[in-house]
Design an enzyme around this catalytic site. Structure first.
Site, PDB file in Angstrom:
ATOM      1  N   GLU A 174      32.849  38.740  31.491  1.00  0.00           N
ATOM      2  CA  GLU A 174      33.193  37.714  30.502  1.00  0.00           C
ATOM      3  C   GLU A 174      32.618  36.368  30.930  1.00  0.00           C
ATOM      4  O   GLU A 174      32.876  35.911  32.048  1.00  0.00           O
ATOM      5  CB  GLU A 174      34.720  37.635  30.364  1.00  0.00           C
ATOM      6  CG  GLU A 174      35.299  38.921  29.771  1.00  0.00           C
ATOM      7  CD  GLU A 174      36.786  39.114  30.063  1.00  0.00           C
ATOM      8  OE1 GLU A 174      37.454  38.156  30.484  1.00  0.00           O
ATOM      9  OE2 GLU A 174      37.270  40.243  29.869  1.00  0.00           O
ATOM     10  N   GLU A 230      38.716  43.969  29.291  1.00  0.00           N
ATOM     11  CA  GLU A 230      38.559  44.412  30.683  1.00  0.00           C
ATOM     12  C   GLU A 230      38.481  45.924  30.816  1.00  0.00           C
ATOM     13  O   GLU A 230      37.754  46.443  31.661  1.00  0.00           O
ATOM     14  CB  GLU A 230      39.701  43.874  31.545  1.00  0.00           C
ATOM     15  CG  GLU A 230      39.643  42.375  31.809  1.00  0.00           C
ATOM     16  CD  GLU A 230      40.076  41.523  30.621  1.00  0.00           C
ATOM     17  OE1 GLU A 230      40.666  42.073  29.668  1.00  0.00           O
ATOM     18  OE2 GLU A 230      39.824  40.306  30.635  1.00  0.00           O
ATOM     19  N   PHE A 267      39.533  37.217  36.736  1.00  0.00           N
ATOM     20  CA  PHE A 267      40.590  36.998  37.742  1.00  0.00           C
ATOM     21  C   PHE A 267      41.072  38.380  38.173  1.00  0.00           C
ATOM     22  O   PHE A 267      41.216  39.263  37.319  1.00  0.00           O
ATOM     23  CB  PHE A 267      41.766  36.217  37.145  1.00  0.00           C
ATOM     24  CG  PHE A 267      41.480  34.759  36.934  1.00  0.00           C
ATOM     25  CD1 PHE A 267      41.858  33.809  37.883  1.00  0.00           C
ATOM     26  CD2 PHE A 267      40.825  34.327  35.792  1.00  0.00           C
ATOM     27  CE1 PHE A 267      41.587  32.462  37.683  1.00  0.00           C
ATOM     28  CE2 PHE A 267      40.551  32.979  35.588  1.00  0.00           C
ATOM     29  CZ  PHE A 267      40.926  32.040  36.539  1.00  0.00           C
ATOM     30  N   ASP A 275      43.829  39.416  38.791  1.00  0.00           N
ATOM     31  CA  ASP A 275      45.052  39.792  38.073  1.00  0.00           C
ATOM     32  C   ASP A 275      44.728  40.717  36.894  1.00  0.00           C
ATOM     33  O   ASP A 275      45.549  41.528  36.492  1.00  0.00           O
ATOM     34  CB  ASP A 275      45.727  38.535  37.526  1.00  0.00           C
ATOM     35  CG  ASP A 275      45.899  37.489  38.607  1.00  0.00           C
ATOM     36  OD1 ASP A 275      47.024  37.275  39.052  1.00  0.00           O
ATOM     37  OD2 ASP A 275      44.877  36.892  39.037  1.00  0.00           O
ATOM     38  N   PHE A 276      43.539  40.564  36.336  1.00  0.00           N
ATOM     39  CA  PHE A 276      43.195  41.324  35.130  1.00  0.00           C
ATOM     40  C   PHE A 276      42.654  42.718  35.430  1.00  0.00           C
ATOM     41  O   PHE A 276      42.315  43.456  34.511  1.00  0.00           O
ATOM     42  CB  PHE A 276      42.221  40.534  34.249  1.00  0.00           C
ATOM     43  CG  PHE A 276      42.683  39.118  33.974  1.00  0.00           C
ATOM     44  CD1 PHE A 276      44.033  38.803  33.952  1.00  0.00           C
ATOM     45  CD2 PHE A 276      41.767  38.100  33.759  1.00  0.00           C
ATOM     46  CE1 PHE A 276      44.458  37.495  33.723  1.00  0.00           C
ATOM     47  CE2 PHE A 276      42.183  36.796  33.531  1.00  0.00           C
ATOM     48  CZ  PHE A 276      43.535  36.489  33.514  1.00  0.00           C
ATOM     49  N   HIS A 291      47.371  34.303  37.498  1.00  0.00           N
ATOM     50  CA  HIS A 291      45.975  34.043  37.883  1.00  0.00           C
ATOM     51  C   HIS A 291      45.841  33.828  39.382  1.00  0.00           C
ATOM     52  O   HIS A 291      44.913  33.157  39.825  1.00  0.00           O
ATOM     53  CB  HIS A 291      45.434  32.794  37.178  1.00  0.00           C
ATOM     54  CG  HIS A 291      45.255  32.936  35.705  1.00  0.00           C
ATOM     55  ND1 HIS A 291      46.310  32.955  34.821  1.00  0.00           N
ATOM     56  CD2 HIS A 291      44.142  33.060  34.946  1.00  0.00           C
ATOM     57  CE1 HIS A 291      45.850  33.066  33.588  1.00  0.00           C
ATOM     58  NE2 HIS A 291      44.542  33.139  33.632  1.00  0.00           N
TER      59      HIS A 291
END
Ligand code: TPP
Ligand code: MG
Lengths: 326, 319
Positions: free
Chosen positions: A29, A60, A83, A85-86, A129
């Site tokens: 992205e 994702e 990130f 986290d994703f 994040h």
């Protein structure tokens, strides 16, 4: 040698390998003209064009699966997840597909892909994040997991990851992107093989086993102890999977005292694996004290900067933990 | 006009092989010879066989958990399929994957999937490779009506459309995802309308008409090569339970029987005989030989060695 940033080192590793191998494509992205959320891929779109540096929809799961499918059919994709986290959104494709497709298809598939993603707290980005989720991926056979702590390691390890024929999760450290360090001249190509830990500081009294952002912090603690005459060895694990068990075990035998440090929440963290690697080995008989773990507090990463700084191992906490071992 | 006789024979033979394969597999279950599970596509043979048979070796397919027809259509080796079903070392996955993970990269099958919708993202990647290498081939991604409710469906169709990837998305709508009727799981009855949300062409076909499916796949391939992805929905019905254990409390015997009347094999057989292309005797001979193929496959599988624990770490990682 030259001095460059951690982000530049990652950019160089990708760009240099992409010049050599047309089968490497890069997707994620806002990695194109924007240059990535942390500016890591600046200039790559301009050099390699839209065919090879692909801005993707914010998806994702499919980005990760697309890379896996492309890897299974002859390409060598790099994916950037904005990130770490994703990876939670990408996990199905990463853990059930990319990691297992070789094994479950009886060796017919190879999945040579690298998933790069920044982890860690310290930017005020709060709960969603800032996480350090490496334990999630270390627990899936079929994946390799790398976390570099210096520009030199980042470049050499990323090249090795790109040349590896397996899915590699390459977790970068947000707070290190702007940190600088020496790397060889561009002509002097090098790789750092996966599965080799690095002794960042030799010592004989205590071993700190760590990785990522906590390496630098541990080194600073070690320097302070040096003035007291305590000689700390700092091991940077670098590759969590496969793990250089030998290096940890030898160091534990030498010093007899081990502290494991990481930013990720302590419970269920990879530190448990590092500690038991030592305790499970014959190094156990050399230990003078229990192997200690120091991870992040078992809480989400908070927004307030004072709180944020205090939920991960600080110099003070590392120092206190070392003292308990002495 | 009309398909050549050999193609009809191929389609018919494969459908019968598939039916025999699964009926035999179901028997092996009852006899307690199989550990694990399987999902049968009896009644849906025309879908995977019609589509996969219309492809070339270099075209890729992503199969589903209910995909014996998809694999047989793509010319997978029935012996190795059966060996995998029995968990043997000679199976496609060395006995480590089972039916749900059957794959044959040599014929372009990039594998079946145990995760509903799991193949959709992978298909975009395979098609990305094809496009990147400027190949003329396409990727067919099979999935079910249930899978079309997964997030992976949305992300994959959107990406494929945005990047004009050569994917033919083939949705086998058998009206149920496990026990849940499409009437309960979505507010539309024609799944092909979902394509329009991605700026994609979508068509819905009778999923029990193997000849039409074959012809439409040939056309769709040309379309996809030129225009990018397309969604093809094949409306059909699963005769058996969802998997090994299913009391089928969610549907009536009448409904099942109604669909049994629409058997895709019977329909093709009648066409072949009525059109005069084959005699009843010739058809019987094909049926007999298909049955024998399956008997041979079982013999092959049963005689094959068990995988060895010493090899358990093989293929976790590539060198
Ligand atoms: C992600 C996921 N959720 C649930 C399941 C359990 N499951 C296996 S098959 C199936 C039904 C799938 O329905 P559909 O996509 O219509 O395919 P069909 O079985 O009808 O061929 C379910 C719920 C699964 N395997 N994967
Ligand atoms: Mg269904």
């Amino acid at each position: 040698m030259r001095t460059i940033t951690y982000a530049q080192a990652i950019n160089e590793a990708m760009s240099e390998e992409m010049r050599k191998d047309e089968n490497i494509v890069f997707m994620g992205e806002d990695i194109g003209v924007y240059g990535g959320a942390f500016g890591v891929s600046r200039g790559m779109f301009e050099e390699f064009g839209d065919d090879r540096v692909k801005d993707t929809p914010i998806s994702e799961l499919v980005i990760t699966g697309c890379a896996a499918g492309a890897a299974m059919t002859g390409l060598r994709p790099i994916v950037e997840i904005m990130f770490s986290d994703f990876i939670t959104l990408a996990m199905e494709q990463l853990a059930n597909q990319a990691a297992k497709n070789r094994f479950q298809f009886g060796g017919q598939a190879a999945v040579p892909m690298v998933l790069r993603t920044p982890g860690g707290s310290g930017t005020g980005a709060a709960e969603q994040h800032s996480q350090s989720l490496e334990a999630w991926v270390c627990h899936v056979p079929g994946l390799k997991v790398v976390i570099p702590s210096t520009p030199y390691d980042a470049k050499g390890l990323l090249k090795a990851s790109m040349l590896d024929n397996n899915p590699v999760v390459f977790i970068e450290q947000k707070l290190l992107y702007r940190s600088k360090g020496e790397v060889p001249e561009v002509e002097d190509d090098y790789i750092i093989p996966l599965g080799k830990a690095d002794i960042k500081r030799e010592g004989k009294d205590v071993t700190i086993v760590t990785y990522g952002r906590m390496v630098q912090r541990s080194l600073e603690v070690a320097e302070k102890f040096a003035s007291e005459g305590v000689d700390i060895e700092v091991i940077d694990v670098r590759t969590l999977v496969p793990l250089d068990k030998e290096c940890l075990i030898e160091s534990a035998k030498k010093t007899g005292k081990v502290l494991v440090v990481h930013e990720a929440c302590q419970t269920g963290g990879y530190g448990g694996e590092l500690a038991s690697t030592i305790v499970d080995s014959d190094a156990f008989f050399y230990l003078d004290a229990p192997v200690k773990r120091l991870g992040g507090l078992d809480v989400p990463i908070p927004y307030n900067p004072n709180l944020e700084a205090l939920v991960v191992p600080t110099e003070e906490k590392i120092t206190a933990a070392v003292r308990e071992l002495l | 006009m009309g398909l050549p006789k050999e193609t009809h024979e191929e389609l018919y033979t494969k459908m019968v092989q598939c039916r025999e394969f699964e009926e035999k597999a179901a028997k092996l279950f009852i006899q307690g010879k199989v550990h694990g599970t399987a999902h049968f596509c009896i009644g849906e043979e025309a879908t995977g066989i019609g589509v996969s048979s219309a492809l070339e070796v270099e075209d890729y397919i992503l199969q589903t958990h209910r995909g014996h027809n998809q694999g047989i259509g793509k010319n997978m080796d029935i012996n190795r399929m059966m060996a995998e079903f029995l968990g043997k070392e000679t199976g496609y996955c060395k006995g480590k994957g089972g039916c749900m993970h059957i794959a044959d990269f040599s014929v372009g099958s990039l594998g079946a999937n145990g995760v509903v919708g799991g193949g959709l993202p992978i298909a975009t990647g395979a098609a990305f490779s094809q496009k990147y290498k400027k190949s003329d081939n396409i990727t067919v991604c099979y999935f079910g009506d249930g899978a079309s409710n997964e997030g992976a469906f949305h992300e994959s169709l959107n990406l494929a459309a945005a990047w004009k990837l050569p994917v033919l998305f083939v949705c086998t709508n058998n009206l149920y995802g496990m026990s849940t009727s499409v009437k309960k799981s979505m507010a539309i009855s024609d799944i092909s309308v979902r394509a329009s949300g991605y700026g994609m062409k979508g068509i819905a076909l009778d999923g029990n008409d193997v000849v039409n499916i074959y012809e439409e796949t040939k056309k769709a391939k040309k379309y996809v090569q030129k225009n990018g992805p397309m969604l093809m929905v094949l409306n059909t019905y699963r005769w058996m339970g969802h998997s090994k254990s299913d009391a089928q409390l969610y549907r009536s015997k009448e409904e099942v029987n109604e669909w049994k009347e629409k058997c895709p094999i019977k329909r093709h057989r009648e066409f072949l005989i009525e059109s005069g292309m084959f005699t009843a005797e010739q058809i019987k001979a094909i049926d007999k030989s298909a049955k024998q193929d399956i008997e041979n496959a079982v013999a092959y599988a049963e005689a094959s060695p068990e995988p060895k624990i010493e090899d358990i770490f093989d293929d976790v990682y590539a060198d």
